[in-house]
Design an enzyme around this catalytic site. Structure first.
Site, mmCIF file in Angstrom:
data_model
loop_
_atom_site.group_PDB
_atom_site.id
_atom_site.type_symbol
_atom_site.label_atom_id
_atom_site.label_comp_id
_atom_site.label_asym_id
_atom_site.label_seq_id
_atom_site.Cartn_x
_atom_site.Cartn_y
_atom_site.Cartn_z
ATOM 1 N N HIS A 72 0.823 -1.213 0.000
ATOM 2 C CA HIS A 72 0.000 0.000 0.000
ATOM 3 C C HIS A 72 0.855 1.260 0.000
ATOM 4 O O HIS A 72 0.581 2.218 -0.718
ATOM 5 C CB HIS A 72 -0.903 0.024 1.237
ATOM 6 C CG HIS A 72 -2.226 -0.632 1.045
ATOM 7 N ND1 HIS A 72 -3.170 -0.170 0.170
ATOM 8 C CD2 HIS A 72 -2.772 -1.716 1.634
ATOM 9 C CE1 HIS A 72 -4.242 -0.943 0.215
ATOM 10 N NE2 HIS A 72 -4.025 -1.896 1.085
ATOM 11 N N ASP A 130 -10.654 -5.627 1.977
ATOM 12 C CA ASP A 130 -10.169 -4.463 1.239
ATOM 13 C C ASP A 130 -10.961 -4.240 -0.036
ATOM 14 O O ASP A 130 -11.155 -3.092 -0.467
ATOM 15 C CB ASP A 130 -8.690 -4.656 0.863
ATOM 16 C CG ASP A 130 -7.741 -4.099 1.913
ATOM 17 O OD1 ASP A 130 -8.225 -3.542 2.910
ATOM 18 O OD2 ASP A 130 -6.525 -4.244 1.729
#
Length: 435
Positions: A258, A357
């Site tokens: 990320h 997610d």
């Protein structure tokens, strides 16, 4: 660096300790964000445009995305991507609807004539910050916009960086955004908080972003609500000797990609598993296409903690209060019941953060930096207010006025005493007539 509070460090040793602290790394941006907010508040669109030019290197002709542009973004979406996006939207919507069904209005008669209750009222206008990030995160608008529409918010404003992938505009549109603006960073937060000539002021701002966005949310809080202060992403895995080091390494690196400041870690009772996981992470980084991001995150913020026993493992996990917490133990459900502090829990080895997610239905906007000790993540309840009310008849007044009078008198609040006594006296007068 651990927070200065009681922690079970006496029964925890680190095979790998983090080298840096993301919270400390953010402090230098406070003054910059304050200047941005002040400029947007006083100069509106002109300041927004200046900061867009400076930070995004883009001079946007019109901040708001027109209807025809939204439609074009949806048309240009790859068919399979659209199908997957709509699948995720439906999963998030269904879970939000189920959650909303648990938030019920209330009416009770607490005493004869004393009626108390609350209403569940949607927030009128919500601003959703949709990060552009390193990749087009198509799940981001789903998580912030869909629950708002389920809650019944009248208007949902979406702001996303002007450099965001066009598919992100499609994601905002499909998720139900009423208006979409090409504004990113701290200037977007300031615009939504205070309003500009183009952007309406909202009642609450939700959604994750970079350090500048997070700091801006902190500074505007008060006149406008915020969901939470979300720092860099976090994942920890709680595992005993039954854990699979290859799987754990896969999950840690999946989250590490990320951002270079992502915090990832393993908390285990097994030194053998700890050493094997460390080796697996280093091995998998060799052929991970996003190793340029995941590698620095692991180097600077990665952690492997070995605990003396299960109790210490649970205690250290609660101390960390990770945003995402996966449980890979012999009896994961039993372990899960002992845990108190986390953003979202993933029970058993088949439950991966990536499902949350992207598309399984639970929200991926979660508390970080230890905030899981006092709050959960974004959910449909974040978009409603539960507001109390009361109404009384003469029986209720007779029950509550005398103690209210006495309490007010003992506190020296004569005005309060008179307000309570006035109603009691009037009710007695109406009932018995003039003396």
């Amino acid at each position: 660096m651990l927070r200065s509070m009681s922690s079970p460090t006496g029964k925890v040793t680190h095979l790998k300790a983090p080298k840096r602290d993301a919270d400390t790394d953010n402090r230098a941006i406070e003054a910059t964000v304050r200047d941005i907010i002040g400029a947007v508040r006083t100069r509106g669109d002109a300041a927004v445009r200046e900061y867009g030019n400076a930070f995004d290197k883009v001079d946007v002709a019109a901040f708001e995305v027109a209807d025809e542009e939204r439609a074009e973004a949806v048309r240009n979406l790859d068919p399979q991507t659209r199908q997957d996006t709509e699948f995720a939207i439906e999963r998030v919507r269904a879970f939000a609807q189920a959650q909303l069904g648990t938030i019920l209005p209330l009416e009770i008669e607490a005493l004869p004539g004393l009626n108390l209750g609350h209403r569940v009222i949607p927030i009128k206008t919500v601003g959703a910050y949709v990060p552009g990030g390193r990749y087009p995160l198509l799940s981001a608008p789903i998580m912030t916009i869909v629950p708002a529409k389920v809650a019944g918010c009248e208007e949902v404003i979406a702001c996303l960086p002007p450099t965001a992938h066009p598919a992100m505009i499609a994601g905002c549109h499909l998720s139900g955004a009423d208006r979409i603006f090409r504004i990113g960073g701290a200037q977007a937060i300031a615009a939504m908080a205070y309003g500009t000539e183009t952007v309406p002021a909202v009642d609450k701002i939700v959604g994750p972003g970079n350090a500048f966005v997070n700091e801006a949310k902190r500074q505007v809080f008060g006149p406008v609500g915020i969901d939470q202060l979300a720092g860099p992403s976090e994942i920890f895995v709680l595992a005993d000797e039954t854990g699979d080091p290859e799987m754990i390494a896969v999950d840690l690196l999946a989250q590490a990609e990320h951002d270079i400041r992502t915090r990832v870690g393993l908390i285990t009772t097994s030194r053998e598993l700890a050493e094997a996981t460390l080796a697996q992470v280093e091995r998998q980084l060799q052929n991970l296409s996003t190793a340029n991001v995941a590698g620095p995150a692991w180097r600077d913020y990665g952690e492997i903690a070995v605990c003396a026993d299960k109790e210490a493992m649970t205690a250290y996990s609660d101390f960390i209060a990770a945003e995402h917490l996966q449980v890979h133990t012999r009896d994961p459900h039993a372990t899960a019941k002992k845990l108190r502090n986390y953003g979202s829990l993933f029970i058993g080895p088949l439950s991966s953060v990536v499902y949350s997610d992207k598309c399984c239905g639970t929200n991926h906007t979660l508390p970080t930096m230890g905030a899981g000790r006092y709050t959960g993540g974004l959910w449909v309840g974040s978009y409603v207010k539960v507001c109390t009310h009361q109404w009384l008849d003469e029986r209720g007044v007779a029950a509550v006025a005398p103690p209210a009078c006495r309490q007010s008198e003992s506190e020296g609040l004569e005005g309060h005493r008179r307000a309570a006594a006035f109603r009691l006296g009037r009710e007695q007068l109406l009932k018995n007539g003039p003396v």
